[in-house]
Design a protein around this motif. Structure first.
Motif, PDB file in Angstrom:
ATOM      1  N   ARG A  57      -6.873   2.641  -7.466  1.00 45.83           N
ATOM      2  CA  ARG A  57      -5.777   1.787  -7.498  1.00 45.83           C
ATOM      3  C   ARG A  57      -6.269   0.402  -7.045  1.00 45.83           C
ATOM      4  N   LEU A  58      -5.482  -0.534  -7.077  1.00 47.04           N
ATOM      5  CA  LEU A  58      -5.937  -1.774  -7.068  1.00 47.04           C
ATOM      6  C   LEU A  58      -6.168  -2.062  -5.402  1.00 47.04           C
ATOM      7  N   GLY A  59      -6.995  -2.932  -5.315  1.00 46.08           N
ATOM      8  CA  GLY A  59      -7.128  -3.181  -3.864  1.00 46.08           C
ATOM      9  C   GLY A  59      -7.921  -2.205  -3.109  1.00 46.08           C
ATOM     10  N   ASP A  60      -7.950  -2.048  -1.760  1.00 44.42           N
ATOM     11  CA  ASP A  60      -8.501  -1.226  -0.969  1.00 44.42           C
ATOM     12  C   ASP A  60      -7.807   0.339  -0.914  1.00 44.42           C
ATOM     13  N   TRP A 107      -5.024 -22.515  -6.880  1.00 43.32           N
ATOM     14  CA  TRP A 107      -4.929 -21.040  -6.911  1.00 43.32           C
ATOM     15  C   TRP A 107      -5.284 -20.580  -5.308  1.00 43.32           C
ATOM     16  N   ARG A 108      -4.899 -19.349  -5.046  1.00 39.77           N
ATOM     17  CA  ARG A 108      -5.338 -18.441  -4.101  1.00 39.77           C
ATOM     18  C   ARG A 108      -5.460 -17.147  -4.337  1.00 39.77           C
ATOM     19  N   PHE A 109      -5.682 -16.060  -3.519  1.00 40.43           N
ATOM     20  CA  PHE A 109      -5.981 -14.800  -3.795  1.00 40.43           C
ATOM     21  C   PHE A 109      -5.405 -13.827  -2.883  1.00 40.43           C
ATOM     22  N   ASP A 110      -4.965 -12.753  -3.631  1.00 45.94           N
ATOM     23  CA  ASP A 110      -4.264 -11.677  -2.852  1.00 45.94           C
ATOM     24  C   ASP A 110      -4.829 -10.227  -3.334  1.00 45.94           C
ATOM     25  N   TYR A 111      -5.654  -9.644  -2.399  1.00 46.53           N
ATOM     26  CA  TYR A 111      -6.161  -8.272  -2.693  1.00 46.53           C
ATOM     27  C   TYR A 111      -5.617  -7.168  -2.358  1.00 46.53           C
ATOM     28  N   ALA A 112      -4.245  -7.546  -2.020  1.00 48.81           N
ATOM     29  CA  ALA A 112      -3.494  -6.036  -1.641  1.00 48.81           C
ATOM     30  C   ALA A 112      -3.187  -5.587  -3.216  1.00 48.81           C
ATOM     31  N   ASP A 113      -2.614  -4.495  -3.179  1.00 47.85           N
ATOM     32  CA  ASP A 113      -2.090  -3.621  -4.103  1.00 47.85           C
ATOM     33  C   ASP A 113      -0.776  -3.846  -4.455  1.00 47.85           C
ATOM     34  N   TYR A 114      -0.354  -4.879  -5.563  1.00 45.56           N
ATOM     35  CA  TYR A 114       0.764  -5.501  -5.764  1.00 45.56           C
ATOM     36  C   TYR A 114       1.799  -4.357  -6.164  1.00 45.56           C
ATOM     37  N   LYS A 115       1.234  -3.239  -6.535  1.00 44.47           N
ATOM     38  CA  LYS A 115       2.110  -2.042  -7.030  1.00 44.47           C
ATOM     39  C   LYS A 115       2.487  -1.042  -5.976  1.00 44.47           C
ATOM     40  N   ASP A 116       2.255  -1.529  -4.833  1.00 40.13           N
ATOM     41  CA  ASP A 116       2.563  -0.738  -3.779  1.00 40.13           C
ATOM     42  C   ASP A 116       3.449  -1.500  -2.708  1.00 40.13           C
ATOM     43  N   ASP A 117       4.882  -1.247  -2.632  1.00 38.30           N
ATOM     44  CA  ASP A 117       5.875  -1.996  -1.956  1.00 38.30           C
ATOM     45  C   ASP A 117       5.666  -2.030  -0.582  1.00 38.30           C
ATOM     46  N   THR A 118       4.629  -1.262   0.008  1.00 41.85           N
ATOM     47  CA  THR A 118       4.407  -1.296   1.427  1.00 41.85           C
ATOM     48  C   THR A 118       3.352  -2.240   1.970  1.00 41.85           C
ATOM     49  N   ALA A 119       2.376  -2.384   0.656  1.00 41.96           N
ATOM     50  CA  ALA A 119       1.305  -3.153   1.099  1.00 41.96           C
ATOM     51  C   ALA A 119       1.317  -4.643   1.669  1.00 41.96           C
ATOM     52  N   ALA A 120       0.805  -5.121   2.618  1.00 43.51           N
ATOM     53  CA  ALA A 120       0.739  -6.331   3.134  1.00 43.51           C
ATOM     54  C   ALA A 120       0.090  -7.208   2.464  1.00 43.51           C
TER      55      ALA A 120
END
Length: 261
Positions: free
Chosen positions: A242-245, A28-41
Motif C-alpha cells: 500500500r501507499l506509505g508505511d 510544495w510539501r509532502f505527505d507520506y500517509a496513505d491517502y486511500k485510507d480514511d483513518t490515516a493521519a
C-alpha cells in the motif's frame, strides 16, 4: 475519504504579479500517509523526507522537485523544470512564466538524487489565465513493507546465515523492480541469534483506478552464508504494498534450500 491531493491556497491576484512576466508561483510539501485510507493521519515531511520520530534505515532525502506543464492538445509549448527542493518549501515559491495563458496539465514530482519519484501531484486543468500562488501537498507515490524473515516459522537464525537478499517484481513482470541485501541478517539476543526486521522502502505504487488501494508484488527472499551460497528461500507471489508505511502481509517464512529457478 480523507481529502485527496490537498492544496493550501496562499493567495490570488489578477492576471500577473509585480514581475509582469510571472504567471504563477508554486511551492510544495509532502505527505507520506496513505491517502486511500480514511483513518490515516497526516505524515508531513520536508526535504529531508524524515518523519518526526527517526526510524532506521533512514529515508532518502528529496533532492529535486519537477514542475511540468503540458498542453492537453499538444499544440503549444509547455514547461518542464526541476528545482532544488528547498526553493519551494516552508512558504517559499518558484515562478512559472513564459507560457500561453490557457489550461495546462500540471504535474509536480519529488525525486531522490538518483531520480526515484517519491511523491507526485497531478492536476488535469491548471489555469494560467489568472495569476495564483499556491503551495501543494504532494501525496506519496511509494510504499514500504516491514516484516521479520523467519526460518520455518522460527525467529531464531541458523548459525550459518549471514545476510538476507530480497527481490521485488511488479505483478506480471520478469525484471526486478528493486533488489537489496540486509547484512547482517541476525542480531544477538539472550536466547541466541534472532532475525532482524527487514524494511523495504521506496516501492513504487501505481493505482490505475479510483477504487484501487494497493499493488501486488512477487517477493523473493534468499538467506545466504558468508560466501554467498543460498541456504534458505521464500517466494511470496502476492505481497501487498500500500501507499506509505504498512505492514500488511505479516512475516515471511524461509524454507531450507535454494529458490526454484
Amino acid at each position: 475519504m480523507r481529502a485527496l491531493l490537498a492544496a493550501l491556497l496562499l493567495s490570488t491576484a489578477g492576471c500577473g504579479d509585480s514581475d509582469g512576466n510571472v504567471q504563477a508561483k508554486v511551492g510544495w510539501r509532502f505527505d507520506y500517509a496513505d491517502y486511500k485510507d480514511d483513518t490515516a493521519a497526516a505524515d508531513l515531511r520536508d526535504c529531508s523526507n524524515a518523519p518526526a520520530v527517526a526510524r532506521e534505515p533512514p529515508y532518502s532525502p528529496i533532492a529535486k522537485v519537477r514542475v511540468a506543464l503540458e498542453d492537453p492538445e499538444g499544440q503549444v509549448p509547455g514547461s518542464d523544470e526541476e528545482h532544488n527542493c528547498p526553493l519551494g518549501i516552508d512558504g517559499k515559491l518558484v515562478p512559472i512564466a513564459g507560457l500561453v495563458r490557457q489550461l495546462f496539465t500540471f504535474t509536480i514530482e519529488a525525486k531522490t538524487a538518483a531520480g526515484a519519484v517519491l511523491y507526485r501531484y497531478t492536476q488535469p486543468e491548471f489555469d494560467l489565465g489568472s495569476y495564483s500562488e499556491e503551495t501543494y501537498t504532494l501525496p506519496t507515490a511509494t510504499g514500504e513493507i516491514h516484516f521479520f524473515p523467519t526460518f520455518a516459522g522460527n525467529l531464531t537464525c541458523p548459525p550459518d546465515v549471514s545476510s538476507i537478499a530480497y527481490t521485488l517484481y511488479a505483478e506480471g513482470a520478469s525484471t526486478p523492480t528493486m533488489t537489496g541485501v540486509q547484512s547482517p541478517a541476525c542480531e544477538s539476543s539472550g536466547t541466541g541469534p534472532q532475525s532482524r526486521e527487514l524494511v523495504i522502502r521506496e516501492i513504487p505504487v501505481v493505482l490505475t483506478s479510483s477504487r484501487a488501494t494497493y499493488n501486488l508484488y512477487r517477493l523473493v527472499l534468499e538467506a545466504r552464508n558468508s560466501g554467498g551460497a543460498v541456504l534458505h528461500c521464500a517466494v511470496n507471489g502476492g505481497r501487498v504494498v500500500r501507499l506509505g508505511d504498512n505492514a500488511l502481509g505479516g512475516n515471511e517464512s524461509l524454507q531450507p534450500g535454494p529458490c526454484p529457478p
